[in-house]
Design a protein around this motif. Structure first.
Motif, mmCIF file in Angstrom:
data_model
loop_
_atom_site.group_PDB
_atom_site.id
_atom_site.type_symbol
_atom_site.label_atom_id
_atom_site.label_comp_id
_atom_site.label_asym_id
_atom_site.label_seq_id
_atom_site.Cartn_x
_atom_site.Cartn_y
_atom_site.Cartn_z
ATOM 1 N N UNK A 179 32.176 19.504 -11.607
ATOM 2 C CA UNK A 179 31.700 19.968 -10.299
ATOM 3 C C UNK A 179 30.370 20.692 -10.441
ATOM 4 N N UNK A 180 30.265 21.499 -11.466
ATOM 5 C CA UNK A 180 29.027 22.237 -11.717
ATOM 6 C C UNK A 180 27.877 21.284 -11.997
ATOM 7 N N UNK A 181 28.115 20.249 -12.798
ATOM 8 C CA UNK A 181 27.056 19.287 -13.112
ATOM 9 C C UNK A 181 26.538 18.614 -11.851
ATOM 10 N N UNK A 182 27.446 18.147 -11.018
ATOM 11 C CA UNK A 182 27.023 17.459 -9.795
ATOM 12 C C UNK A 182 26.324 18.414 -8.828
ATOM 13 N N UNK A 183 26.816 19.636 -8.727
ATOM 14 C CA UNK A 183 26.194 20.594 -7.811
ATOM 15 C C UNK A 183 24.804 21.006 -8.268
ATOM 16 N N UNK A 184 24.571 21.066 -9.589
ATOM 17 C CA UNK A 184 23.221 21.341 -10.093
ATOM 18 C C UNK A 184 22.291 20.184 -9.728
ATOM 19 N N UNK A 185 22.749 18.962 -9.890
ATOM 20 C CA UNK A 185 21.930 17.804 -9.503
ATOM 21 C C UNK A 185 21.583 17.855 -8.018
ATOM 22 N N UNK A 186 22.556 18.211 -7.191
ATOM 23 C CA UNK A 186 22.321 18.292 -5.746
ATOM 24 C C UNK A 186 21.297 19.386 -5.433
ATOM 25 N N UNK A 187 21.481 20.572 -5.999
ATOM 26 C CA UNK A 187 20.597 21.695 -5.686
ATOM 27 C C UNK A 187 19.174 21.443 -6.158
ATOM 28 N N UNK A 188 19.026 20.709 -7.257
ATOM 29 C CA UNK A 188 17.685 20.388 -7.758
ATOM 30 C C UNK A 188 17.060 19.212 -7.019
ATOM 31 N N UNK A 189 17.801 18.629 -6.074
ATOM 32 C CA UNK A 189 17.289 17.488 -5.324
ATOM 33 C C UNK A 189 17.225 16.216 -6.138
ATOM 34 N N UNK A 190 18.013 16.154 -7.224
ATOM 35 C CA UNK A 190 17.935 15.019 -8.140
ATOM 36 C C UNK A 190 18.986 13.945 -7.868
ATOM 37 N N UNK A 191 20.068 14.307 -7.214
ATOM 38 C CA UNK A 191 21.117 13.337 -6.904
ATOM 39 C C UNK A 191 21.911 13.885 -5.735
ATOM 40 N N UNK A 192 21.687 13.348 -4.565
ATOM 41 C CA UNK A 192 22.342 13.850 -3.362
ATOM 42 C C UNK A 192 23.640 13.083 -3.156
ATOM 43 N N UNK A 193 24.773 13.767 -3.302
ATOM 44 C CA UNK A 193 26.063 13.101 -3.210
ATOM 45 C C UNK A 193 26.943 13.695 -2.109
ATOM 46 N N UNK A 194 26.423 14.710 -1.416
ATOM 47 C CA UNK A 194 27.191 15.321 -0.330
ATOM 48 C C UNK A 194 26.216 15.849 0.709
ATOM 49 N N UNK A 195 26.731 16.342 1.804
ATOM 50 C CA UNK A 195 25.877 16.946 2.819
ATOM 51 C C UNK A 195 25.108 18.104 2.204
#
Length: 595
Positions: free
Chosen positions: A477-493
């Motif tokens: 979860x942490x890995x995916x959320x870091x990607x989202x916050x960095x704008x590198x992989x948007x997987x959720x709203x």
């Protein structure tokens, strides 16, 4: 972007930027002082009792400087009573007045508090979103108008011994700056420099800068450019810097986004005071800010103390561009080039989750590191790097655990500098995972966000693995959320939500949770939730839709930066937001919950 600017003297080892000291009451910022923690109260400034209580609570929690909004002169007048109440309680924490739009409020506030925060984008300008070409003469006339409005405040602060923060916000640049420089880090810097030059002309130097944005990439680039511009101006432009990510949001997302933006700059030695802006009670910001600082302090490891084998930075620190690796495939997943940044895990964690892999949804691991064929290398081992570079086919490469006792960011920067560009890179949050056995989740979150997030914002990385967090599900979860916050992989709203303050026109925390509950299934849609119009339209630059307080209990809805629905009763506003999303074909029905 100017090509003669240099951001930091050394990208490959930690060294804190040397600044002059400024005084905010009895608290020193910059110089040899520790990094200071700030926050902002949320109570109505006219409510003396509530404001005094919040200030005292923040000070008790370890907040060293407290900010209070003063949106009009009438509000600013009550700062005297708030100050008196705080001092009568035996608390000497410095108070800061937050000023937007109203110079007369700033003059009143300066009588009572130790510091004034002005926003160059709206202190002497009213946002009209006008598009016009300024001749040099017209632009000079505008600057003279600003001088007439700002110089008296500078003189008063100098006379009374007050400090000042010249705080640019990405979301509230003036029309003048927008028309000449655009919505850019360069425009943010020039906006602040216009005001700083006036202060310096009046021999006033008790001020600091900030360059805040809700997008960590923009925020990092703006601060880097600010530091480079200050260094170019000369050694006496060594003013302290306040760091913050605006509208970071709440929960893990808000903490991760703050750790990326603030942590990456602190890791490069930039920043003398910070504020973590969470859409939560302000008291919750303090432990996060202190944890970010502590995390930086403990990670100052020596990297190549001899200074040997360092290269030239392989990317432009002022402008994001992803490193140009070549495509390869591992276990059926393409990575490198323009492919999605992949999420790795360990065999141990994969096996622990094997019974429910198909139920992990958005947090599913993609590749097991032990099965990936990744090449681990010490980036200070020149011969080993040259051997890898000689391989024509792309190879996934990472920094070896324990390599050179290095700080993660510096080690991966050096790897990206020396490694042939066609080889993709696997990022790690820590090179010493065994050292994290006693760390709590917040510390592991900050480590992952700061190290991996910073490198992603530099354009480095084709895959990531979180090693420091031992819990298998939490690490993914942490890995995916870091990607989202960095704008590198948007997987959720994606949500941009400002912290509450005395300007807020509705309950931000409750409303943000209602909007999350209604829209959290809309992958890739970005929604901004703003308490007022100070930064709203600008910080919504990257948002698809905006929910903004327009008047007490009235909401304005935006599509991008454009307001399209006005004065909607708050009770109806979430439903009207959903209608707006449907009108623009961004709505899908939430999947049924499987029992």
């Amino acid at each position: 972007m100017p090509t003669d600017l240099h951001y930091c003297p050394d990208y490959f080892a930690y060294s804190r930027r040397k600044t002059r000291e400024i005084m905010v009451g009895n608290v020193g910022i910059g110089g040899d002082n520790p990094i200071r923690v700030q926050s902002m109260i949320t109570s109505d400034t006219r409510d003396t009792e509530a404001c005094v209580k919040q200030v005292l609570d923040l000070a008790e929690a370890g907040c060293e400087i407290v900010r209070i909004t003063a949106q009009t002169k009438k509000y600013a007048e009550n700062l005297e009573n708030i100050r008196d109440g705080v001092r009568a309680a035996g608390c000497d924490v410095p108070l800061v007045a937050d000023i937007h739009f109203k110079p007369d409020a700033a003059f009143e506030a300066a009588k009572w508090v130790e510091k004034i925060r002005v926003n160059p984008g709206n202190y002497a300008d009213k946002k009209k979103f006008e598009i016009r070409e300024y001749t040099d003469e017209q632009y000079a006339d505008e600057l003279e108008r600003i001088r007439e409005d700002f110089a008296p405040l500078v003189k008063l602060c100098k006379e009374l011994g007050r400090a000042m923060r010249i705080g640019t916000n990405h979301g509230s640049l003036s029309d003048r700056i927008m028309n000449r420089y655009g919505d850019t880090p360069l425009g943010m810097c020039e906006s602040a420099f216009e005001f700083a030059r006036i202060a310096r002309d009046l021999d006033y130097h008790n001020f600091c800068f900030s360059m805040k944005a809700s997008n960590p990439k923009v925020m990092i680039e703006a601060y880097r450019l600010l530091v480079a511009r200050l260094e170019k101006e000369g050694p006496d432009w060594n003013y302290p810097i306040h760091l913050g990510v605006t509208e970071a949001g709440d929960g893990e997302d808000g903490r991760i986004k703050s750790a990326i933006g603030i942590g990456s700059l602190l890791a490069d030695g930039v920043g003398d005071t910070i504020r973590v802006s969470l859409t939560e009670d302000a008291i919750h910001e303090i432990p996060v800010a202190k944890a970010i600082i502590a995390n930086i302090v403990k990670s100052h490891l020596p990297t190549d103390p001899t200074g040997s084998q360092r290269g030239t930075l392989s990317y432009d620190p002022f402008s994001y561009q992803r490193r140009h690796s070549h495509e390869m495939e591992i276990n059926g997943h393409k990575l490198g080039a323009d492919n999605t940044i992949r999420v790795f895990t360990s065999r141990k964690k994969w096996d622990a989750l094997a019974h429910k892999i198909d139920k992990l949804g958005d947090f599913t691991p993609e590749i097991v590191i032990e099965d990936s064929g990744v090449i681990e290398v010490d980036p200070w081992d020149y011969a080993a790097i040259m051997e890898i570079n000689a391989i024509k086919e792309p190879q996934l490469v990472t920094v070896a655990d324990g390599a050179h006792d290095a700080a993660v960011i510096h080690a991966f920067r050096l790897l990206a500098t020396k490694l042939s560009a066609h080889h993709p890179i696997l990022l790690k949050d820590t090179l010493n995972p065994s050292n994290n056995a006693d760390a709590d989740f917040l510390d592991n979150l900050i480590t992952a966000a700061r190290n991996i997030g910073s490198l992603l914002c530099d354009g480095i990385g084709d895959a990531i693995i979180v090693q420091g967090e031992e819990a298998p599900g939490q690490s993914l979860r942490l890995a995916y959320n870091v990607l989202q916050a960095a704008g590198s992989r948007i997987f959720k709203t994606d949500y941009v939500a400002c912290p509450s303050c005395g300007r807020t026109l509705f309950n931000l925390q409750d409303t943000t949770q209602k909007i999350r509950a209604a829209t959290g299934h809309l992958k890739g849609v970005r929604i901004a939730v703003m308490g007022c119009i100070v930064n709203g339209p600008g910080e919504m630059a990257d948002a698809d839709f905006g929910y903004v307080g327009g008047a007490p209990n009235k909401i304005n809805l935006y599509v991008g930066k454009q307001a399209v629905k006005f004065n909607i009763p708050e009770a109806e506003a979430v439903d009207r937001l959903i209608d707006l999303i449907k009108e623009h074909d961004k709505w899908i029905e939430a999947p049924a919950v499987v029992q």
